[in-house]
Each structure stands twice: as structure tokens, then as C-alpha cells.
Design a protein around this motif. Structure first.
Motif, PDB file in Angstrom:
ATOM      1  N   ASN A 149       3.586 -35.896  -4.364  1.00 44.52           N
ATOM      2  CA  ASN A 149       2.552 -36.452  -5.385  1.00 44.52           C
ATOM      3  C   ASN A 149       3.619 -37.195  -6.026  1.00 44.52           C
ATOM      4  N   ILE A 150       5.072 -36.194  -6.491  1.00 46.10           N
ATOM      5  CA  ILE A 150       5.545 -37.355  -7.617  1.00 46.10           C
ATOM      6  C   ILE A 150       6.444 -38.795  -6.604  1.00 46.10           C
ATOM      7  N   GLU A 151       5.982 -38.986  -5.783  1.00 44.72           N
ATOM      8  CA  GLU A 151       6.406 -39.890  -5.196  1.00 44.72           C
ATOM      9  C   GLU A 151       5.541 -40.962  -4.979  1.00 44.72           C
ATOM     10  N   ARG A 152       4.480 -40.965  -5.044  1.00 49.49           N
ATOM     11  CA  ARG A 152       3.111 -40.957  -5.176  1.00 49.49           C
ATOM     12  C   ARG A 152       2.572 -41.661  -6.122  1.00 49.49           C
ATOM     13  N   LEU A 153       3.231 -40.122  -7.003  1.00 53.62           N
ATOM     14  CA  LEU A 153       2.683 -40.998  -8.666  1.00 53.62           C
ATOM     15  C   LEU A 153       3.603 -41.909  -9.316  1.00 53.62           C
ATOM     16  N   LYS A 154       4.702 -41.704  -9.114  1.00 60.55           N
ATOM     17  CA  LYS A 154       5.915 -42.905  -9.615  1.00 60.55           C
ATOM     18  C   LYS A 154       5.599 -43.925 -10.600  1.00 60.55           C
ATOM     19  N   SER A 161      13.525 -27.164 -22.677  1.00 60.04           N
ATOM     20  CA  SER A 161      14.175 -28.074 -23.318  1.00 60.04           C
ATOM     21  C   SER A 161      15.487 -29.305 -22.651  1.00 60.04           C
ATOM     22  N   MET A 162      15.753 -28.304 -22.069  1.00 64.43           N
ATOM     23  CA  MET A 162      17.342 -28.515 -21.449  1.00 64.43           C
ATOM     24  C   MET A 162      16.648 -30.049 -21.084  1.00 64.43           C
ATOM     25  N   ASN A 163      15.776 -30.149 -19.935  1.00 68.29           N
ATOM     26  CA  ASN A 163      15.475 -31.013 -19.349  1.00 68.29           C
ATOM     27  C   ASN A 163      14.614 -31.759 -19.720  1.00 68.29           C
ATOM     28  N   LEU A 164      13.694 -31.683 -20.693  1.00 67.21           N
ATOM     29  CA  LEU A 164      12.964 -32.464 -21.207  1.00 67.21           C
ATOM     30  C   LEU A 164      12.479 -33.200 -23.141  1.00 67.21           C
ATOM     31  N   ASN A 176      16.239 -42.969 -17.721  1.00 61.77           N
ATOM     32  CA  ASN A 176      15.886 -41.708 -17.055  1.00 61.77           C
ATOM     33  C   ASN A 176      14.784 -41.042 -15.713  1.00 61.77           C
ATOM     34  N   GLN A 177      15.268 -42.768 -15.595  1.00 60.86           N
ATOM     35  CA  GLN A 177      14.326 -42.723 -13.625  1.00 60.86           C
ATOM     36  C   GLN A 177      13.829 -41.170 -13.528  1.00 60.86           C
ATOM     37  N   GLU A 178      14.538 -40.798 -12.876  1.00 58.32           N
ATOM     38  CA  GLU A 178      14.289 -39.465 -12.450  1.00 58.32           C
ATOM     39  C   GLU A 178      13.916 -37.845 -12.782  1.00 58.32           C
ATOM     40  N   GLY A 179      13.167 -38.569 -14.216  1.00 58.79           N
ATOM     41  CA  GLY A 179      13.641 -37.652 -14.869  1.00 58.79           C
ATOM     42  C   GLY A 179      11.834 -36.792 -14.859  1.00 58.79           C
ATOM     43  N   ALA A 222       7.909 -32.570 -16.843  1.00 62.09           N
ATOM     44  CA  ALA A 222       7.380 -31.237 -16.291  1.00 62.09           C
ATOM     45  C   ALA A 222       6.631 -30.982 -15.250  1.00 62.09           C
ATOM     46  N   LEU A 223       6.463 -30.152 -13.754  1.00 61.34           N
ATOM     47  CA  LEU A 223       5.501 -29.842 -13.052  1.00 61.34           C
ATOM     48  C   LEU A 223       5.106 -28.490 -12.977  1.00 61.34           C
ATOM     49  N   LEU A 224       4.350 -28.238 -14.252  1.00 62.56           N
ATOM     50  CA  LEU A 224       4.353 -26.564 -12.964  1.00 62.56           C
ATOM     51  C   LEU A 224       2.957 -25.925 -12.885  1.00 62.56           C
ATOM     52  N   VAL A 225       3.691 -25.293 -10.793  1.00 58.59           N
ATOM     53  CA  VAL A 225       2.840 -25.220 -10.109  1.00 58.59           C
ATOM     54  C   VAL A 225       3.214 -24.175 -10.249  1.00 58.59           C
TER      55      VAL A 225
END
Length: 475
Positions: free
Chosen positions: A362-367, A287-290, A376-379, A347-350
Motif C-alpha cells: 500500500n505504501i508503494e501504491r500510494l507514494k 519524534s525521531m522519525n517524523l 526525505n522521499q523514503e520518509g 507514519a502508519l500505525l496498523v
């Protein structure tokens, strides 16, 4: 160690909840082979001494006496709850934590919310307080319910209101199952829109799940299994829709596969609260971040993989594919396409043997292919739990706060208005004490305002934006 409580309301809520507890026990059994009551179990289970001469109080540590789910089961029909109490999980639920009636809510939100809400208020509050007393550090309430029926939508949102009144500091996470356009409950648009107003005002986070999307996923998996596209061998128990090996009845019911998908979503969501990990995510952090704006708390969920191939040594290419799948339409639990809409946060929960470097890569690949709001580009929020689901080497749950939920709400509004313009079936609601026609107009206004907030975001293309709630206060 923090604890969470699951509140299951209505037929759908109790069926999904039953699947969750079943699969959660299997996960803990796979890790905790000696049957020791530990911190991992304490998050969602109590250890109760029920032996001869025992007083039924909690046992802190050591061998398990009798596990009891931190759960409250509510339904205004007895059928599903009775079936649970006669099934393999009957000993997991405390008989003092059940609330049932016999007549049901007649697919009427007003009956569930106004009639049964008033009738059972004190009983529900007492049981909620009792559940909270058994927690050392109560972190979160999970509510599981459907939007289309009377008990799930009406009494489910009534319980949500009670939780805000009684435990205002405790996080309220709602899993809401939305009916399809061809739903056989003709009043489901009324029930859903009336429930939406309560979700807008009283929930911290909502995971909307569409029956149609679940149906699509089940069909897709069945077709792939039949065609052999999953490979020559599919691991036993590896299908998310399969309940083989779990404590299930021999004859599977039509919605079992769909319920299992939701249960697996909840398993992944709660994994960091139940197991250790190098980058565990606190549930309150979601909740705090999303959720940057209070009303825009609807998160699109996607789950991957839906299966695991026989080869255990999965190459990084397949690991990367898991991240790609999380952003494809086929894995979304609502019919939406976040990739072509605006992200407020993600959010990614792995789970499993995945490294932090794999997450970052993978975040850098998908961004570049994802459109994030300008401020919030780094959200991104990430969680990494070391224990994978049973039958999998790793899994991923993606939660996106994305404007792609808007079409779901717009379609719901359209279906509501088709009924409301004709005043069809209104009399079934208006004869309930405290229910007036203004309740319908307020509910549709609340939904329209929500849609407009998403419209403003889309129109701004992610640029600077004033907070609509502040605008309203200023006026």
C-alpha cells in the motif's frame, strides 16, 4: 517494559482522558481474560494491593488486586473530575493524583498559566514525581488539553513547561483540541495563540485536533448509518463514535462522540506500547522519525476505519481501501488535505491481522500520489500491532508531518488579530500578575514565525532548504 503517564488538564482533557481509560480497559479485558497483571497492563496501569492489611504498594505480577491508571487529573473546576470519581471508573484513579479547585480559570489563559500555575506548582511537581517513582522505565508523558479555555490552554501548557524542567529526557506528547471559528468562548483566539507559543517551545510532538473536523466526522457517520450505506448490518460497538458496551452513563452528552474519536486515536497511538506486534513502534521513534526540525512538530492524524461491516473476512480490496481512506480529507482530525501539500514524513500505525507485505504494497501504491520533500522521499515509518481495537478486525492511524497544518494556524492568527487590533478583552489578562502586553506580541510573533517556516517549505517545492533556526543563530 516502559511506562507512560497521562496528564489530563481541564474539562476537555479529563473527559477525553476518561474515555481513553474506559476503552483501554475494554481492550485489555478482551485480550487478558484471566485478569493477570502482565507487561501489557503495566505500560499504563499500576497493580496496587488494596486488600485488608495491604499497604497500598504496587504488586509486581499475578492476579490483579486493584488497577490504578498512571494518570494525573487536573482541573480548576471540580465538576468533571467529581463526575469521574462518582462514575464507573472511580476506582481506577488514585485519589492522591487529583488536583482541583472550585472557581475555574474564567476562559483566561493568564489565570490558568500565571495564577494557578504559580499557586499549584509545588503540588503538581510533587504529584508528577510521585507518578514517575512508580515507573520502572518512564518513557513518555501524554498531555491532553484544549486550546480554547483557560485551564486547558493556560495550566496545560504550564504543566508542559514543568515536565521539561523536571524530566528533560522524557518524551512530551501533546494532544491539543483546537476551538472552532464559531466557538462560544470569545477569548479562545487569545488563549490558543498564547498556548501555541508554549507548544512551539516545549513540546516534542503535538497532535492538533479541530472540533470542526470531529463534528464533520460524527455527522458523516450518522448520515451513513441512517442511509444504510454502511451495509445492512453494522457490528455492535464498531462505530468509533459509539460507546455502547463501555462503562458510560445512560444519557450520552453532546461531546461524547467527539471525545470517543480522540480516545480511539490515543488507543491506536499507544497500542504498540500496550500489546505485542511483529513490527511494534516505540513511541519515541515517532519524534525521531517524523520531526526533522524542532518547531515543526505538529502531526496531522487520520483514523480509519470509522466502522466495521458485519463480514469478518474482509477482502484485500477493503484492506487497501483502509489505507486510501487514511489519506482522504474525510478521515483527518483537522480540516486539511495532506495529499495536496508537502510531506516531511509519515507514519502508519496498523493494528490487527495485517501483514508487513500489505503495508509495503500500500505504501508503494500510494507514494506516487503523495508529494514528499526532496530530501526525505523514503520518509515512512511503520508500526504493526497484532491486537485490533474491540469490534474491529483491523485499524490504521496515520500521522503526517505535513505543511497542510498551515491554514489552521493562519486562520487562528486571523481570529487573534481581529480581537487584538481592537485591544478587546485585554484588560482581563493584563490585571494578572506577570502578564504584560508584550506576552501577546511575543505569542503572535512565535505563531507568525511558525507559519513562515511552513511557507518556506511550500515555496521551495520540497527542494534544498536551510534550517531557519540555524539562520537565526547565525544572525
Amino acid at each position: 517494559m516502559t511506562q507512560s503517564v497521562v496528564v489530563q488538564v481541564g474539562q476537555c482533557g479529563n473527559q477525553v482522558g476518561c474515555r481513553f481509560w474506559d476503552l483501554a480497559l475494554r481492550e485489555h479485558a478482551a485480550v487478558n481474560k484471566k485478569g493477570i497483571y502482565d507487561e501489557a497492563l503495566s505500560g499504563f496501569f499500576r497493580n496496587v494491593d488494596t486488600r485488608s492489611g495491604g499497604d497500598g504498594h504496587d504488586v509486581s505480577k499475578g492476579k490483579i488486586c486493584s488497577l490504578k491508571a498512571r494518570a494525573l487529573l487536573i482541573d480548576m473546576e471540580e465538576g468533571v473530575v467529581n463526575e469521574i470519581l462518582q462514575g464507573p471508573l472511580r476506582d481506577v484513579f488514585d485519589s492522591k493524583q487529583l488536583i482541583t479547585d472550585v472557581s475555574g480559570s474564567g476562559n483566561n489563559w493568564a489565570v490558568g498559566h500565571r495564577l494557578y500555575g504559580c499557586q499549584y506548582r509545588e503540588n503538581i511537581v510533587e504529584k508528577l514525581r510521585k507518578t514517575a517513582e512508580h515507573c520502572d522505565c518512564l518513557q513518555c508523558f501524554f498531555i491532553i488539553h484544549s486550546m480554547g479555555g483557560g485551564t486547558g490552554s493556560g495550566l496545560g501548557t504550564f504543566v508542559l513547561n514543568l515536565l521539561e524542567d523536571e524530566f528533560p529526557e522524557v518524551y512530551r506528547f501533546v494532544t491539543s483540541v483546537y476551538p472552532s471559528g464559531e466557538d462560544d468562548v470569545i477569548t479562545s483566539p487569545y488563549n490558543s495563540v498564547l498556548a501555541m507559543k508554549e507548544l512551539n517551545e516545549h513540546a516534542d510532538c503535538v497532535l492538533p485536533i479541530e472540533n470542526e473536523a470531529l463534528f464533520d466526522i460524527v455527522n458523516k457517520i450518522n448520515q451513513m448509518v441512517k442511509s444504510g450505506k454502511l451495509g445492512s448490518i453494522v457490528k455492535q460497538n464498531s462505530l468509533v463514535t459509539s460507546s455502547a458496551g463501555s462503562t458510560k452513563t445512560l444519557q450520552e452528552k453532546p461531546f461524547d462522540a467527539m471525545n470517543n474519536i480522540i480516545a480511539n486515536l490515543l488507543l491506536n497511538l499507544t497500542s504498540s506500547a500496550r500489546f505485542e506486534g511483529s513490527l511494534n513502534m516505540d513511541l519515541n521513534e515517532i519524534s525521531m522519525n517524523l520531526v526533522p526540525f524542532p518547531r515543526l512538530h505538529y502531526l496531522v492524524s487520520s483514523l480509519t476505519p470509522l466502522y466495521t461491516l458485519a463480514d469478518v473476512n474482509i477482502p484485500s480490496r477493503r484492506l487497501d481501501q483502509m489505507f486510501s481512506d487514511a489519506f482522504s480529507r474525510d478521515h483527518q482530525l483537522i480540516r486539511a488535505d495532506p495529499k495536496h501539500s508537502l510531506y516531511l514524513a509519515c507514519a502508519l500505525l496498523v493494528r490487527g491481522n495485517v501483514q508487513v507485505s500489505d503495508l509495503r504494497r500500500n505504501i508503494e501504491r500510494l507514494k506516487p500520489s503523495l508529494h514528499f520533500i526532496s530530501w526525505n522521499q523514503e520518509g515512512w515509518k511503520t508500526g504493526l500491532c497484532s491486537v485490533p481495537p474491540v469490534g474491529h478486525s483491523h485499524s490504521l492511524l496515520a500521522l503526517a508531518n505535513n505543511t497542510c497544518v498551515k491554514p489552521t494556524f493562519m486562520e487562528l492568527k486571523t481570529r487573534f488579530m481581529k480581537l487584538y487590533k481592537k485591544k478587546a478583552h485585554l484588560h482581563h489578562y493584563l490585571h494578572i500578575d506577570g502578564m504584560e502586553q508584550s506576552c501577546f506580541s511575543e505569542a503572535i510573533l512565535s505563531l507568525s514565525d511558525l507559519i513562515e517556516e511552513y511557507n518556506e517549505l511550500d515555496a521551495s517545492k520540497g527542494g534544498p532548504r536551510r534550517d531557519p533556526s540555524r539562520l537565526k543563530i547565525a544572525v
